[in-house]
Design an enzyme around this catalytic site. Sequence first.
Site, PDB file in Angstrom:
ATOM      1  N   SER A 110      87.719 -91.431  55.802  1.00  0.00           N
ATOM      2  CA  SER A 110      86.311 -91.751  56.003  1.00  0.00           C
ATOM      3  C   SER A 110      86.045 -93.205  56.343  1.00  0.00           C
ATOM      4  CB  SER A 110      85.498 -91.365  54.759  1.00  0.00           C
ATOM      5  OG  SER A 110      85.986 -92.015  53.601  1.00  0.00           O
TER       6      SER A 110
ATOM      7  N   ASP B 129      77.450 -96.260  49.779  1.00  0.00           N
ATOM      8  CA  ASP B 129      77.366 -95.150  48.825  1.00  0.00           C
ATOM      9  C   ASP B 129      78.482 -95.311  47.792  1.00  0.00           C
ATOM     10  OD1 ASP B 129      79.745 -94.131  49.876  1.00  0.00           O
ATOM     11  OD2 ASP B 129      78.814 -92.413  50.847  1.00  0.00           O
TER      12      ASP B 129
ATOM     13  N   HIS C 122      82.002 -95.930  49.817  1.00  0.00           N
ATOM     14  CA  HIS C 122      82.172 -96.489  51.155  1.00  0.00           C
ATOM     15  C   HIS C 122      81.452 -97.822  51.326  1.00  0.00           C
ATOM     16  CE1 HIS C 122      82.564 -92.037  51.582  1.00  0.00           C
ATOM     17  NE2 HIS C 122      83.663 -92.428  52.207  1.00  0.00           N
TER      18      HIS C 122
END
Length: 395
Positions: A43, A354, A357
């Site tokens: 990610s 978040d 991340h």
Amino acid sequence: MVVASSELAVLVFVVLCLSIPTACLSSHGIFDQHVALFVFGDSLFDPGNNNYINTTADFQANHWPYGQSYFNPPTGRFSDGRLIPDFIGEQYQHVFPSSLPYHNTMPLDAAEYAGLPLIPAYLEPGNNEFTHGANFASGGAGALIESHAGFVVDLQTQLRYFGNLENHYKQSLGDTKAQQLLSNAVYLFSCGANDYQKPFVKDHSIFHPYTHEQYVDMVIGNLTNVIKGIHEKGGRKYGFVTAPLIGCWPGIRMRQPGNTCSVETDDITRLHNQQLSRKLKNLEKELEGFMYTKFDISTSINNRMKNPSKYGFKEGEIACCGSGPFRGIYSCGGIRGIKEYEVCENSSDYLFFDSFHPNEVASRQFAEIFWNGDSKITEPYNLKAFFEGIPNDEL
């Protein structure tokens, strides 16, 4: 003296070819033999591939407030904006400007990207040329197939997709030009964090049959197999970010007794990064033409967590978006099973967007270090050397 436009074009072409020999190729003109960028991993690099697979909202970021600082609508990036590979592309345009003869329809910021497209998500419908490269990364992916199996595109599958793209290049460009493109390209990797995060977040029993050393050996072994698979197809220049130490990140810390950091998570991740360094040095001797740069993102993130104001942040431990302690509950956007969540007023103030991340500002900083960094944090080269060319006496 008046110079005709055709003569001026030839003059510019000759000057550029003399200064950047690898930029010229006979059939398409200026910069045809540009450096493509291929991206693999998780990610930290995923531009939205998970939008196009059968998965759950836990592994997608294609909803508000993701992307709010740059993209409208959200693209699926796990951030309020752009990611490290996007900013590498920004640096890349300073080496090979927008006079490249190929373009696609990915969104651009004209001032920053000067016409150079973002590297597209491989799985996004409509992307079929991939002239500048492709991004295969998938949020949640690890080197081990068992890491979030069935919900992500694991690293081995990313390699298989790259093989499909190799065949596409051969069909559209011919074998010789396809080989040139792949051998000139740079290959970026962000991989490992999910292999060490999942046992602590989901199923601790995955560690039980193995010592930490044995588990890390499996992760490094799978990553090595993918590197060798790319090398067999012509890949020579590789860029790696270390696995970040996530033990004090909001999404891990809020699960710990007393909201303390997870020492075990960080210990095994450090072991991973040590073994990765050794493995890359061995591959440099084992694989013909293999070159790499390794960016210590772990240290960069930890520095910003400990002293956020030094790097332009107001908060280094609490996420901008989420709920619970440190906003560490992974509820950003309210569609992951928990509808209630908070989102900060200015995401640029927060190191973490978040629970798991970094935000866009951090990604820009990391990309700049990856591109220009000295040997203390980016070694043995930086990415800029791969795009501009490394002097022969250093090879």
